[in-house]
Motif scaffolding. Structure first.
Motif, PDB file in Angstrom:
ATOM      1  N   GLY A  48       0.803  -1.223   0.000  1.00 14.98           N
ATOM      2  CA  GLY A  48       0.000   0.000   0.000  1.00 14.98           C
ATOM      3  C   GLY A  48       0.834   1.270   0.000  1.00 14.98           C
ATOM      4  N   ALA A  49       2.115   1.153  -0.352  1.00 14.41           N
ATOM      5  CA  ALA A  49       3.021   2.312  -0.421  1.00 14.41           C
ATOM      6  C   ALA A  49       3.054   2.774  -1.880  1.00 14.41           C
ATOM      7  N   TYR A  50       2.061   3.577  -2.254  1.00 16.60           N
ATOM      8  CA  TYR A  50       1.837   3.871  -3.672  1.00 16.60           C
ATOM      9  C   TYR A  50       2.880   4.798  -4.294  1.00 16.60           C
ATOM     10  N   THR A  51       3.481   5.686  -3.520  1.00 23.50           N
ATOM     11  CA  THR A  51       4.546   6.521  -4.083  1.00 23.50           C
ATOM     12  C   THR A  51       5.727   5.646  -4.476  1.00 23.50           C
ATOM     13  N   GLY A  52       6.169   4.791  -3.568  1.00 24.21           N
ATOM     14  CA  GLY A  52       7.275   3.881  -3.864  1.00 24.21           C
ATOM     15  C   GLY A  52       6.959   2.984  -5.044  1.00 24.21           C
ATOM     16  N   CYS A  53       5.719   2.526  -5.106  1.00 18.36           N
ATOM     17  CA  CYS A  53       5.286   1.673  -6.211  1.00 18.36           C
ATOM     18  C   CYS A  53       5.424   2.400  -7.545  1.00 18.36           C
ATOM     19  N   LEU A  54       4.841   3.572  -7.637  1.00 21.37           N
ATOM     20  CA  LEU A  54       4.846   4.307  -8.905  1.00 21.37           C
ATOM     21  C   LEU A  54       6.258   4.744  -9.299  1.00 21.37           C
ATOM     22  N   ALA A  88       4.524  11.902 -10.256  1.00 24.53           N
ATOM     23  CA  ALA A  88       4.071  10.695  -9.558  1.00 24.53           C
ATOM     24  C   ALA A  88       4.011  10.926  -8.048  1.00 24.53           C
ATOM     25  N   THR A  89       4.992  11.647  -7.530  1.00 26.45           N
ATOM     26  CA  THR A  89       5.003  11.930  -6.092  1.00 26.45           C
ATOM     27  C   THR A  89       3.860  12.857  -5.714  1.00 26.45           C
ATOM     28  N   ILE A  90       3.605  13.854  -6.522  1.00 25.06           N
ATOM     29  CA  ILE A  90       2.483  14.764  -6.241  1.00 25.06           C
ATOM     30  C   ILE A  90       1.167  13.995  -6.237  1.00 25.06           C
ATOM     31  N   LEU A  91       0.997  13.092  -7.206  1.00 28.86           N
ATOM     32  CA  LEU A  91      -0.259  12.344  -7.329  1.00 28.86           C
ATOM     33  C   LEU A  91      -0.471  11.331  -6.201  1.00 28.86           C
ATOM     34  N   THR A  92       0.611  10.835  -5.617  1.00 29.44           N
ATOM     35  CA  THR A  92       0.491   9.789  -4.599  1.00 29.44           C
ATOM     36  C   THR A  92       0.956  10.243  -3.224  1.00 29.44           C
ATOM     37  N   TYR A  93       1.213  11.514  -3.057  1.00 27.69           N
ATOM     38  CA  TYR A  93       1.777  12.041  -1.810  1.00 27.69           C
ATOM     39  C   TYR A  93       0.936  11.652  -0.600  1.00 27.69           C
ATOM     40  N   THR A  94       1.636  11.131   0.422  1.00 27.98           N
ATOM     41  CA  THR A  94       0.958  10.845   1.687  1.00 27.98           C
ATOM     42  C   THR A  94       1.634  11.536   2.867  1.00 27.98           C
ATOM     43  N   PHE A  97       7.697  10.876   3.760  1.00 29.14           N
ATOM     44  CA  PHE A  97       8.380   9.711   3.208  1.00 29.14           C
ATOM     45  C   PHE A  97       8.176   9.592   1.699  1.00 29.14           C
ATOM     46  N   SER A  98       7.096  10.171   1.197  1.00 24.38           N
ATOM     47  CA  SER A  98       6.913  10.253  -0.259  1.00 24.38           C
ATOM     48  C   SER A  98       7.992  11.145  -0.871  1.00 24.38           C
ATOM     49  N   ILE A  99       8.267  12.249  -0.201  1.00 21.20           N
ATOM     50  CA  ILE A  99       9.301  13.188  -0.676  1.00 21.20           C
ATOM     51  C   ILE A  99      10.680  12.540  -0.595  1.00 21.20           C
ATOM     52  N   ILE A 100      10.943  11.806   0.476  1.00 28.07           N
ATOM     53  CA  ILE A 100      12.232  11.137   0.636  1.00 28.07           C
ATOM     54  C   ILE A 100      12.477  10.155  -0.509  1.00 28.07           C
ATOM     55  N   ALA A 101      11.457   9.375  -0.864  1.00 25.97           N
ATOM     56  CA  ALA A 101      11.588   8.425  -1.973  1.00 25.97           C
ATOM     57  C   ALA A 101      11.830   9.161  -3.289  1.00 25.97           C
ATOM     58  N   MET A 102      11.126  10.268  -3.499  1.00 19.42           N
ATOM     59  CA  MET A 102      11.305  11.040  -4.733  1.00 19.42           C
ATOM     60  C   MET A 102      12.731  11.582  -4.835  1.00 19.42           C
ATOM     61  N   LEU A 133      16.155   3.413   2.492  1.00 19.99           N
ATOM     62  CA  LEU A 133      16.103   2.670   3.749  1.00 19.99           C
ATOM     63  C   LEU A 133      15.140   3.340   4.728  1.00 19.99           C
ATOM     64  N   VAL A 134      15.222   4.658   4.836  1.00 18.76           N
ATOM     65  CA  VAL A 134      14.307   5.405   5.712  1.00 18.76           C
ATOM     66  C   VAL A 134      12.861   5.192   5.254  1.00 18.76           C
ATOM     67  N   HIS A 135      12.624   5.329   3.955  1.00 16.14           N
ATOM     68  CA  HIS A 135      11.276   5.112   3.403  1.00 16.14           C
ATOM     69  C   HIS A 135      10.798   3.696   3.715  1.00 16.14           C
ATOM     70  N   ASN A 136      11.653   2.703   3.464  1.00 19.14           N
ATOM     71  CA  ASN A 136      11.255   1.310   3.629  1.00 19.14           C
ATOM     72  C   ASN A 136      10.946   0.955   5.075  1.00 19.14           C
ATOM     73  N   ILE A 137      11.681   1.537   6.004  1.00 19.82           N
ATOM     74  CA  ILE A 137      11.386   1.303   7.419  1.00 19.82           C
ATOM     75  C   ILE A 137       9.974   1.810   7.734  1.00 19.82           C
ATOM     76  N   PHE A 138       9.644   2.973   7.212  1.00 17.44           N
ATOM     77  CA  PHE A 138       8.328   3.556   7.486  1.00 17.44           C
ATOM     78  C   PHE A 138       7.192   2.718   6.903  1.00 17.44           C
ATOM     79  N   VAL A 139       7.387   2.142   5.697  1.00 23.44           N
ATOM     80  CA  VAL A 139       6.307   1.379   5.065  1.00 23.44           C
ATOM     81  C   VAL A 139       6.403  -0.116   5.383  1.00 23.44           C
ATOM     82  N   PHE A 140       7.324  -0.487   6.284  1.00 21.80           N
ATOM     83  CA  PHE A 140       7.499  -1.877   6.729  1.00 21.80           C
ATOM     84  C   PHE A 140       7.902  -2.824   5.605  1.00 21.80           C
ATOM     85  N   SER A 141       8.790  -2.344   4.754  1.00 19.99           N
ATOM     86  CA  SER A 141       9.355  -3.199   3.707  1.00 19.99           C
ATOM     87  C   SER A 141      10.734  -3.650   4.150  1.00 19.99           C
ATOM     88  N   ILE A 142      10.907  -4.962   4.253  1.00 19.10           N
ATOM     89  CA  ILE A 142      12.202  -5.505   4.662  1.00 19.10           C
ATOM     90  C   ILE A 142      13.245  -5.097   3.650  1.00 19.10           C
TER      91      ILE A 142
END
Length: 142
Positions: A48-54, A88-94, A97-102, A133-142
């Motif tokens: 359900g981490a749509y920014t990272g997905c897109l 993509a980040t603007i459209l899926t911003y939550t 952590f969305s900004i960090i991934a971008m 890594l920071v983003h992934n910790i937040f979205v619980f992705s190993i």
């Protein structure tokens, strides 16, 4: 069960990313990066981490452009890909952590565009990977 599948896909993406940095040939490197992006995109979709997905689906496109060689290695492609990350980040911003991934993707794409192995590896190690890594910790992705 979906959580387990998501984590397995993330692990496959991580393995592909690690292996890619052992490859000296640019086309193979970019192919493995695109494959890694596909695995991470599916991983984030299931979490359900749509920014990272897109952003990672855009990585697949980026990998295809980069594999196109010098004929595709033009500034308009770099600008278009960077713009896609921003939109993509603007459209899926939550959240932040969305900004960090971008930012990770913008820096990583700039590094890859240099086609300089040392630049790619240094920016990946000290900027892109820590941000993801920071983003992934937040979205619980190993």
């Amino acid at each position: 069960m979906i959580e387990i599948i998501a984590q397995v896909l993330g692990i496959l993406g991580t393995i592909a990313a690690f292996v890619s940095f052992q490859i000296k040939e640019n086309k193979k490197f970019f192919f493995l990066q695109a494959f890694s992006g596909c695995m991470f995109a599916l991983n984030f979709l299931l979490l359900g981490a749509y920014t990272g997905c897109l952003l990672n689906f855009i990585n697949i496109f980026r990998g295809a452009v980069m594999m196109g060689g010098k004929k595709m290695h033009k500034a308009p492609w770099l600008i278009a890909i960077q713009a896609l990350y921003i939109v993509a980040t603007i459209l899926t911003y939550t959240n932040i952590f969305s900004i960090i991934a971008m930012v990770a993707q913008l820096v990583g794409t700039f590094a890859m565009w240099s086609r300089n192995g040392k630049t790619i590896r240094v920016l990946q190690l000290f900027c892109v990977s820590p941000l993801w890594l920071v983003h992934n910790i937040f979205v619980f992705s190993i």
